[in-house]
Enzyme design. Structure first.
Site, PDB file in Angstrom:
ATOM      1  N   ASP A   1       0.865  -1.178   0.000  1.00 25.74           N
ATOM      2  CA  ASP A   1       0.000   0.000   0.000  1.00 25.74           C
ATOM      3  C   ASP A   1       0.904   1.231   0.000  1.00 25.74           C
ATOM      4  O   ASP A   1       2.127   1.128  -0.004  1.00 25.74           O
ATOM      5  CB  ASP A   1      -0.967   0.003   1.188  1.00 25.74           C
ATOM      6  CG  ASP A   1      -0.262  -0.165   2.528  1.00 25.74           C
ATOM      7  OD1 ASP A   1       0.983  -0.179   2.549  1.00 25.74           O
ATOM      8  OD2 ASP A   1      -0.953  -0.268   3.550  1.00 25.74           O
TER       9      ASP A   1
ATOM     10  N   ASP B   1      -2.638  -3.064   6.859  1.00 24.73           N
ATOM     11  CA  ASP B   1      -2.742  -2.497   8.203  1.00 24.73           C
ATOM     12  C   ASP B   1      -4.141  -2.590   8.793  1.00 24.73           C
ATOM     13  O   ASP B   1      -4.310  -2.439   9.992  1.00 24.73           O
ATOM     14  CB  ASP B   1      -2.287  -1.037   8.200  1.00 24.73           C
ATOM     15  CG  ASP B   1      -3.126  -0.181   7.256  1.00 24.73           C
ATOM     16  OD1 ASP B   1      -4.028  -0.723   6.587  1.00 24.73           O
ATOM     17  OD2 ASP B   1      -2.872   1.032   7.182  1.00 24.73           O
TER      18      ASP B   1
ATOM     19  N   ASP C   1      -7.591  -6.300   5.835  1.00 24.43           N
ATOM     20  CA  ASP C   1      -6.365  -6.783   5.195  1.00 24.43           C
ATOM     21  C   ASP C   1      -5.962  -8.157   5.717  1.00 24.43           C
ATOM     22  O   ASP C   1      -5.100  -8.817   5.122  1.00 24.43           O
ATOM     23  CB  ASP C   1      -5.205  -5.808   5.456  1.00 24.43           C
ATOM     24  CG  ASP C   1      -5.286  -4.569   4.592  1.00 24.43           C
ATOM     25  OD1 ASP C   1      -5.709  -4.695   3.428  1.00 24.43           O
ATOM     26  OD2 ASP C   1      -4.945  -3.483   5.082  1.00 24.43           O
TER      27      ASP C   1
END
Length: 909
Positions: free
Chosen positions: A345, A642, A646
């Site tokens: 990400d 995070d 996820d």
């Protein structure tokens, strides 16, 4: 805040769900402001840590005893016993010296193995302790983060979306709070929580005012007072505790176990063959035949390998902590070396995760905002000149009110709790001199979600209430029918709407994350969300930037050099994603959005992920789709995450990497590794460390197998040749062994010991991040290792036997020939280490520990030759001629094996 110091301790309240909040506070001797630090420490000493009891730690004695639970050890001990018992036979002397030396060396090996295993166990236990979750508590009237194990009954905990609930607690504040309690109740749906008391007989799954240890917060936030900790919690009473899997066998260990079995089968056949030859052709007694078999077994089995592999991996994991990478599962250290794609990400990983508002737009005017990070120093500027922020005051106030971030009390100016985006909005308002009104309670909050892309709060305003909303500009503006311009509310015409969206696009083109803001007066704060979020007055835009980390550009370049693709998946717009990607070195001609990922077939997505390196407007489910497509194409993928959502992707990734700073507890629990600094460059360091560890394991596997192969071949052919030559040519006792079990045990001790351990901490090769990633199917014992083992083993055997028989013929004593061969093998095995390391481009002086280990091993051997210990080993002191033979033979081995490695390297290339 409780100041209680009474001797009556609060205990688990099994009916906390049926009592009022006031009654619970009285029972727990606490209050909304929590406990004092001193009181919490006192209660911790009484109640103990907030932990589920784990299996007892392995005792040092058990680790020591385990070193001798080995078939080979039993054989050697039997040999020692027979060496003594043979004395009961007529005309046969008991071999006390042989027996004593075998036992002594076995003890030395056992102690050495104990040190390795115990250090590895302690290292893994320390890693588990480092992985313990944190909890946000209120103590001394202030929020602070503590280790969850330090919670006590009466503590007040703050819960946010994504947190793992640290203890059983009674809620006294809950804002749209929902939890997932499947780990406790088995029900997969989320549970909406409230603060109201429920009936005493309410089933566990329906106690809506209690949150339970081991469950997780899926949305909203709240405050709760702890009513039970540790084994007194509900999850403790049913003894459910998720054990981490660091103690599972690694692929290396499984491979070595298979190798050991193959060696066992082969050596068994050789022992039978040699025994038959000795027994039938020389008339050797049973003891001599048995000792020959034992000698071959000692020479063949690399019994120290599994322990050294485990220790090397655990020490590598410890070194990764120094580089801010916490390995939660030991086998992941192996997987790191084969990672060829990092699916990352953006926020906080590639960037600093300190959003800063750079531009605001209100009433058709655009102001820039100076300052950086979370410090409130800065000013507003328009057309290059300082400007007053009055035109944007309502916009900035909305950003402050529709906000869950807060300044950390009694801390530095830039210390805040909360989401980075919300902190940036709070700081921007503070730069304009807008101060949050204390004690202004919210009437309602409709939380942000990835589906809604907006958040709304309702606060009291005199005799009415106002709903403030923030979110994606297109989402907010579609719910507005008016706009605030120069202090007046006007109709939001199509032209104005288009102008606002165009301005938002220009912000995004400059890599700014853009949020829209609005408000409306409401008569009924309890109205449905659709009503509260419709008919708003548009207030303006705020554009913020999360700058790339300065080290990321170089880290991504290192990845490319190492053959590792970096794929970015972000929730930002395609324009912002492309701009940030370009800034950090991820050039993308094509950017796919999450919606486009959804619409593609599996085959189409598998084709797309091979060329697309940037994905925008993605949700966690999209990241999982991208991950699976990459894995289906044969890639080994490290994925970062995070959030709560996820977790499935982190669990499915070959290496799941959670964020340690902003990551939720659930994401960290699902991960293999936690970045303690949320920094992409740390992933690159971890991959480099993984490659280094794999290289080092391959080195000492090569060393030990080469040494053992040479020993086996030497004993095997030495016995065969000796069977026919000793009695006929040199009149040597047919029962004599070319190398005794004691000698081979000593050789293995000095080889499997310090030098092998020192190889495990060899520094990185210079090209460790310049090679292509190894295949996940690649074995430790590859073609190069096999070629090295055979060339070293065969050469050492030929040269060693030539030295033995030449010495026997020249000097005329068997013990002198044995001593030369014995010393030759020790020095050879110390010398070939550098031949093995040459493949990795490392100089002999690059590892001072290895140099020290080699010197120490050689000194120990010299002591065996030149002290009274020589009589115990059956050797004699070597003179200059003996050393000349040894060193000359070693030189021949080094030259031949070095040339062989050059030839094989050229063939492979």
């Amino acid at each position: 805040m409780s100041e209680a110091t009474s001797t009556t301790e609060p205990t688990r309240d099994v009916d906390a769900h049926a009592e009022t909040v006031d009654a619970i506070f009285e029972t727990m001797d606490s209050g909304p402001a929590g406990l004092t630090t001193a009181e919490a420490e006192r209660r911790l000493s009484v109640h103990g840590p907030n932990q589920i009891q784990e299996e007892e730690a392995v005792s040092p004695l058990a680790v020591l005893v385990a070193q001798f639970r080995n078939g080979l050890i039993y054989v050697l001990l039997l040999a020692a016993l027979l060496s003594v018992l043979v004395g009961v036979l007529p005309d046969v002397e008991p071999r006390y010296v042989d027996a004593g030396l075998i036992v002594a060396i076995l003890l030395a090996n056992g102690v050495f193995g104990f040190v390795q295993d115990y250090r590895a166990e302690q290292s893994l236990r320390e890693l588990r302790e480092l992985a313990a979750p944190d909890a946000m508590v209120i103590r001394d009237g202030e929020k602070m983060v503590v280790d969850a194990s330090e919670l006590v009954p009466g503590d007040v905990v703050a819960l946010e979306q994504g947190d793992a609930v640290p203890a059983d607690a009674r809620l006294f504040e809950a804002k749209t709070l929902e939890t997932m309690e499947a780990s406790l109740t088995g029900e997969s749906g989320t549970v909406s929580k409230s603060t109201a008391a429920v009936d005493p007989g309410t089933p566990l799954a329906e106690r809506t005012n209690i949150v339970y240890k081991g469950t997780s917060v899926t949305s909203g936030h709240g405050l709760a007072v702890v009513v039970a900790t540790g084994m007194d919690t509900e999850i403790g009473t049913i003894a459910t505790h998720i054990q981490e899997a660091e103690d599972e066998q690694t692929p290396f260990q499984r491979e070595l176990a298979v190798l050991g079995r193959h060696i066992g089968y082969g050596i068994g056949a050789v022992i039978v063959f040699i025994a038959v030859v000795q027994f039938l052709l020389t008339g050797a007694d049973t003891i001599a035949v048995f000792l020959t078999g034992v000698t071959l077994a000692v020479a063949a089995v690399p019994e120290g390998l599994p322990a050294i592999v485990t220790l090397t991996l655990s020490l590598g994991a410890r070194r990764m902590i120094d580089r801010n990478a916490l390995v939660r599962r030991l086998p992941v250290v192996e997987s790191l070396g084969s990672v060829d794609v990092i699916l990352t990400d953006k926020t906080g990983t590639l960037t600093e995760n300190r959003m800063t508002v750079r531009r605001v737009s209100a009433s058709g005017r655009t102001l820039s905002v100076t300052g950086s990070g979370y410090r409130t120093e800065g000013e507003f500027r328009e057309d290059g000149s300082t400007a007053t922020p009055g035109v944007a005051e309502e916009l900035l106030r909305c950003g402050m009110i529709c906000n869950n971030a807060e300044r950390a009390p009694a801390s530095a100016d830039d210390a805040y709790f909360g989401d980075p985006t919300e902190i940036a909005l709070l700081v921007a308002a503070e730069k304009a001199g807008i101060v949050r009104e204390e004690g202004r309670d919210r009437l309602r909050e409709i939380p942000f979600s990835s589906d809604r892309k907006r958040m709304t709060v309702v606060v009291p305003e005199d005799d009415s209430a106002t709903a403030y909303m923030k979110g994606a500009p297109e989402t907010v503006i579609e719910r507005c029918d008016r706009v605030l311009e120069d202090g007046s509310v006007r109709e939001l015409t199509p032209e104005k709407r288009s102008a606002i969206l165009a301005r938002s696009e220009r912000f995004a083109e400059d890599s700014l994350r853009v949020l829209g803001f609005s408000r409306r007066n409401v008569a009924d704060p309890d109205a449905d969300a659709e009503s509260l979020e419709s008919g708003h007055v548009f207030l303006g835009l705020q554009g913020m930037l999360d700058p790339p980390r300065p080290e990321v550009d170089g880290a991504i370049e290192r990845c490319h050099d190492a053959g590792i693709r970096v794929v970015m998946a972000t929730g930002d717009t395609p324009e912002t994603a492309r701009a940030i990607g370009a800034d950090v070195g991820i050039e993308s001609d094509t950017v796919l959005t999450g919606r486009e990922v959804e619409t593609r077939t599996d085959d189409e997505l598998r084709e797309a992920v091979e060329t697309v390196d940037t994905f925008a407007r993605v949700e966690p489910s999209h990241k999982v789709q991208i991950l699976r497509a990459l894995q289906a194409n044969g890639h080994t993928v490290a994925m970062t995450g995070d959030g709560v959502n996820d977790a499935p992707g982190l669990r499915s990734a070959d290496v799941g990497v959670a964020m340690g700073v902003r990551g939720t507890d659930i994401a960290q629990e699902a991960s293999d590794m936690v970045l303690q600094d949320d920094n992409f460059a740390t992933i690159v360091e971890a991959i480099a460390e993984g490659r280094r560890i794999f290289d080092n394991i391959r080195k000492f596997v090569n060393l030990l197998l080469s040494a053992n192969t040479g020993e086996v071949l030497t004993v095997f052919f030495g016995v065969l040749v000796g069977t026919f030559l000793f009695t006929e040519r040199f009149a040597v006792d047919a029962e004599a062994l070319i190398l005794t079990p004691v000698m081979l045990l000593w050789i293995n001790l000095v080889t499997d010991g310090l030098p092998a351990i020192a190889l495990g901490v060899d520094p990185r090769a210079d090209d460790v991040l310049e090679r292509a990633p190894r295949s996940s199917e690649e074995s430790v014992i590859d073609g190069r290792v096999v070629a090295s083992v055979l060339s070293i083993g065969v050469t050492a055997t030929v040269v060693g036997l030539v030295l033995f028989f030449e010495t026997l013929a020249t000097v005329g004593t068997f013990v002198a020939a044995q001593t030369v061969l014995f010393t030759f093998l020790v020095v050879t095995e110390m010398s070939i280490i550098q031949v093995i390391r040459r493949r990795f481009g490392q100089s002999i002086g690059s590892n001072r520990y290895l140099l020290g280990a080699i010197v120490a091993s050689l000194v120990l051997h010299v002591l065996v030759l030149y002290t009274p210990v020589a009589d115990l080993f059956g050797v004699v002191a070597l003179g200059w001629a003996g050393w000349a033979r040894v060193l000359g033979g070693v030189l021949v081995v080094l030259v031949v094996t070095f040339l062989a490695s050059l030839v094989f390297d050229r063939v492979v290339e």
